[in-house]
Design a protein around this motif. Sequence first.
Motif, PDB file in Angstrom:
ATOM      1  N   TYR A  23       0.845  -1.186   0.000  1.00 47.81           N
ATOM      2  CA  TYR A  23       0.000   0.000   0.000  1.00 47.81           C
ATOM      3  C   TYR A  23       0.883   1.240   0.000  1.00 47.81           C
ATOM      4  O   TYR A  23       1.896   1.292   0.694  1.00 47.81           O
ATOM      5  N   VAL A  24       0.465   2.246  -0.743  1.00 49.30           N
ATOM      6  CA  VAL A  24       1.161   3.527  -0.707  1.00 49.30           C
ATOM      7  C   VAL A  24       0.570   4.338   0.438  1.00 49.30           C
ATOM      8  O   VAL A  24      -0.630   4.602   0.480  1.00 49.30           O
ATOM      9  N   VAL A  25       1.439   4.703   1.372  1.00 47.64           N
ATOM     10  CA  VAL A  25       1.029   5.465   2.548  1.00 47.64           C
ATOM     11  C   VAL A  25       1.158   6.961   2.291  1.00 47.64           C
ATOM     12  O   VAL A  25       0.287   7.743   2.671  1.00 47.64           O
ATOM     13  N   SER A  26       2.258   7.372   1.638  1.00 46.91           N
ATOM     14  CA  SER A  26       2.442   8.802   1.369  1.00 46.91           C
ATOM     15  C   SER A  26       3.382   8.999   0.189  1.00 46.91           C
ATOM     16  O   SER A  26       4.171   8.115  -0.151  1.00 46.91           O
ATOM     17  N   VAL A  27       3.284  10.181  -0.404  1.00 46.67           N
ATOM     18  CA  VAL A  27       4.142  10.596  -1.525  1.00 46.67           C
ATOM     19  C   VAL A  27       4.538  12.041  -1.262  1.00 46.67           C
ATOM     20  O   VAL A  27       3.677  12.880  -0.995  1.00 46.67           O
ATOM     21  N   ALA A  28       5.840  12.330  -1.321  1.00 42.76           N
ATOM     22  CA  ALA A  28       6.291  13.705  -1.095  1.00 42.76           C
ATOM     23  C   ALA A  28       7.663  13.923  -1.722  1.00 42.76           C
ATOM     24  O   ALA A  28       8.473  12.999  -1.804  1.00 42.76           O
ATOM     25  N   ASN A  29       7.923  15.144  -2.136  1.00 40.28           N
ATOM     26  CA  ASN A  29       9.256  15.504  -2.611  1.00 40.28           C
ATOM     27  C   ASN A  29      10.245  15.386  -1.461  1.00 40.28           C
ATOM     28  O   ASN A  29       9.941  15.763  -0.326  1.00 40.28           O
ATOM     29  N   ALA A  30      11.432  14.877  -1.770  1.00 40.75           N
ATOM     30  CA  ALA A  30      12.516  14.824  -0.790  1.00 40.75           C
ATOM     31  C   ALA A  30      13.175  16.191  -0.717  1.00 40.75           C
ATOM     32  O   ALA A  30      12.931  17.064  -1.548  1.00 40.75           O
TER      33      ALA A  30
END
Length: 143
Positions: A23-30
């Motif tokens: 499951y994808v929990v989160s997506v964010a730029n590093a």
Amino acid sequence: ALLLVGEDSKRWSDRKAARVEAYVVSVANARPELANCLVDRDIHIHVALRTNAPPNEHLVVEVTPRMRKWAAGRNLDWSERTLKQTLVGRWVAFEGWLLFDAEHAGESENIAPGRPGNWRRTAWEIHPVTNIQVLPRTSPPFP
């Protein structure tokens, strides 16, 4: 298997490709990194075996600027905004190359068990991601 509990610094090899489903929990730029000339950013995608998993159960997969350009050449939008909109909460397969991120080993549950502030299960990552596939199932094939 990348999320197995236990010291794992030598468990895998960065000479191997991998495929994970989670499951994808989160997506964010590093944050900006020297590897990207402090200009462009990797995209961190946190995945886990359940949508409400705490951070110390997460695996990090990363989409690099170079792979975003590659995807764009194939009419795929791997921007942070699109990945966030289309992946969070979904069961997704990621393929790419294994990388042991030694910089974050001390913040991983498998290397520093029980340390307050651990934000990942393992320092192993798929980095860079070379393929993303949203899968039709809504739960993993195990309990």
